[in-house]
Design an enzyme around this catalytic site. Structure first.
Site, PDB file in Angstrom:
ATOM      1  N   GLN A 199      -4.773  -0.415 -18.407  1.00  0.00           N
ATOM      2  CA  GLN A 199      -3.329  -0.332 -18.623  1.00  0.00           C
ATOM      3  C   GLN A 199      -3.039  -0.078 -20.097  1.00  0.00           C
ATOM      4  O   GLN A 199      -3.407  -0.884 -20.958  1.00  0.00           O
ATOM      5  CB  GLN A 199      -2.687  -1.654 -18.179  1.00  0.00           C
ATOM      6  N   SER A 254      16.350  -9.288  -9.569  1.00  0.00           N
ATOM      7  CA  SER A 254      16.779  -8.191  -8.708  1.00  0.00           C
ATOM      8  C   SER A 254      15.944  -8.139  -7.434  1.00  0.00           C
ATOM      9  O   SER A 254      16.465  -7.900  -6.336  1.00  0.00           O
ATOM     10  CB  SER A 254      16.670  -6.865  -9.464  1.00  0.00           C
ATOM     11  N   GLY A 282      15.189  -7.197  -2.892  1.00  0.00           N
ATOM     12  CA  GLY A 282      13.889  -6.741  -2.429  1.00  0.00           C
ATOM     13  C   GLY A 282      13.309  -5.684  -3.365  1.00  0.00           C
ATOM     14  O   GLY A 282      13.954  -5.262  -4.328  1.00  0.00           O
ATOM     15  N   GLY A 325       2.482   0.604 -11.326  1.00  0.00           N
ATOM     16  CA  GLY A 325       3.451  -0.377 -10.857  1.00  0.00           C
ATOM     17  C   GLY A 325       3.160  -1.801 -11.303  1.00  0.00           C
ATOM     18  O   GLY A 325       3.588  -2.763 -10.668  1.00  0.00           O
ATOM     19  N   GLU A 326       2.452  -1.964 -12.426  1.00  0.00           N
ATOM     20  CA  GLU A 326       2.099  -3.315 -12.864  1.00  0.00           C
ATOM     21  C   GLU A 326       3.335  -4.137 -13.222  1.00  0.00           C
ATOM     22  O   GLU A 326       3.375  -5.350 -12.998  1.00  0.00           O
ATOM     23  CB  GLU A 326       1.142  -3.260 -14.050  1.00  0.00           C
ATOM     24  N   ARG A 327       4.360  -3.486 -13.750  1.00  0.00           N
ATOM     25  CA  ARG A 327       5.585  -4.209 -14.100  1.00  0.00           C
ATOM     26  C   ARG A 327       6.228  -4.784 -12.832  1.00  0.00           C
ATOM     27  O   ARG A 327       6.668  -5.942 -12.819  1.00  0.00           O
ATOM     28  CB  ARG A 327       6.546  -3.270 -14.820  1.00  0.00           C
ATOM     29  N   ARG A 328       6.283  -3.973 -11.773  1.00  0.00           N
ATOM     30  CA  ARG A 328       6.841  -4.445 -10.492  1.00  0.00           C
ATOM     31  C   ARG A 328       5.992  -5.573  -9.906  1.00  0.00           C
ATOM     32  O   ARG A 328       6.503  -6.533  -9.339  1.00  0.00           O
ATOM     33  CB  ARG A 328       6.918  -3.280  -9.505  1.00  0.00           C
ATOM     34  N   GLU A 372       2.460   7.217 -15.837  1.00  0.00           N
ATOM     35  CA  GLU A 372       3.567   6.397 -15.330  1.00  0.00           C
ATOM     36  C   GLU A 372       4.364   5.795 -16.485  1.00  0.00           C
ATOM     37  O   GLU A 372       5.593   5.820 -16.489  1.00  0.00           O
ATOM     38  CB  GLU A 372       3.037   5.281 -14.427  1.00  0.00           C
ATOM     39  N   ASN A 373       3.658   5.247 -17.466  1.00  0.00           N
ATOM     40  CA  ASN A 373       4.341   4.627 -18.602  1.00  0.00           C
ATOM     41  C   ASN A 373       5.089   5.643 -19.451  1.00  0.00           C
ATOM     42  O   ASN A 373       6.178   5.362 -19.964  1.00  0.00           O
ATOM     43  CB  ASN A 373       3.324   3.866 -19.459  1.00  0.00           C
TER      44      ASN A 373
END
Length: 295
Positions: free
Chosen positions: A41, A57, A62, A81-84, A115-116
């Site tokens: 990452q 949120s 969801g 999607g590490e933040r999610r 992604e970032n």
């Protein structure tokens, strides 16, 4: 509108590594305990306040966008999607919707970077470090990186150059206390001079153009001293040592500290140099020219 076009230009990164037909695969619900973070990452810092807002949120509405993972021996590893994923854990979720994909380590590292970049989550130092790690680990050229992430080669080159800035300057750049335009001219200075100049930049809010002009004047007032050519004796000694070791040799006179440098390309060359030196020392010992020497 402009931002959407920018993201579309880099969007081919994700699409190029995963076929469109694969992206239509059904979702899977996976236990969070079976998922681990991406070891490649590029993003070092996740804002705690932003994560808390996303977690709230997720609690209320969801998770709308699944994460992407790849299988490993004891579970799954996050590709994107590490933040999610982190926010879902904060929200108390036990499972998360995910798309499972098979990809190599290099593809995984590239996708995480893309992604970032698309989400503009990386600071400029994190971005530069990600380019450097990818280039070194997978022996990628700047052209390869530029093509993969949808950036220009000059952008990649400029990012990599800023890693040569003094640590304190890099920290201010990462914290967005100075801009790339203000930081880039500092590369012409020594690291000590960089710190002195960056303190002036922050204190007086100097523009990038002002910084450039100040450094140009500084260089004109204090031109770099040209290295003196080695004298006849040193050149002769270098030539003799070059023939002896079969490798380029440099003798450097630095006042009280003088050094001899021998170049070698690989371990085999190094072993040959050491063997030659040991053989000469042993011969000197046998001839009585060298005493108190042991191999």
């Amino acid at each position: 509108m402009l931002k959407a076009e920018k993201k579309q230009a880099m969007g081919r990164g994700l699409g190029a590594l995963f076929q469109k037909s694969e992206q239509k695969m059904p979702l899977q619900e996976i236990e969070l305990t079976k998922i681990s973070a991406n070891p490649q990452q590029p993003r070092r810092n996740f804002n705690a306040e932003d994560l808390q807002e996303l977690a709230q949120s997720i609690k209320e509405n969801g998770l709308f966008q699944p994460i992407i993972v790849r299988p490993k021996e004891d579970g799954y590893e996050i590709i994107a999607g590490e933040r999610r994923y982190r926010a879902a854990k904060m929200a108390g979720l036990l499972r998360i919707m995910a798309i499972v994909r098979h990809c190599s380590d290099q593809q995984m590292a590239m996708l995480a970077l893309i992604e970032n970049l698309q989400r503009e989550d990386l600071n400029v130092i994190e971005e530069a470090q990600a380019y450097e790690e990818l280039a070194q680990k997978y022996e990628l050229r700047q052209e390869d990186l530029a093509k993969s992430v949808g950036k220009s080669r000059s952008h990649i080159a400029n990012c990599l150059r800023i890693l040569h800035l003094a640590p304190f300057v890099r920290q201010l750049l990462a914290e967005k206390k100075i801009s790339m335009g203000q930081a880039r001219p500092l590369l012409a200075l020594s690291q000590k001079e960089q710190v002195e100049m960056v303190n002036l930049i922050v204190k007086n809010d100097l523009s990038a153009r002002t910084v450039e002009e100040m450094i140009k004047k500084k260089k004109k007032a204090h031109p770099a001293k040209k290295a003196q050519a080695p004298d006849v004796f040193v050149r002769e000694a270098q030539d003799k040592l070059k023939l002896f070791f079969g490798a380029p040799v440099r003798i450097k006179n630095k006042g009280k500290k003088n050094t001899i440098e021998i170049d070698f390309k690989n371990n085999e060359d190094l072993e040959n140099i050491i063997a030659t030196l040991m053989q000469a020392l042993e011969q000197g010992k046998n001839d009585g020219e060298i005493k108190n020497f042991t191999i």
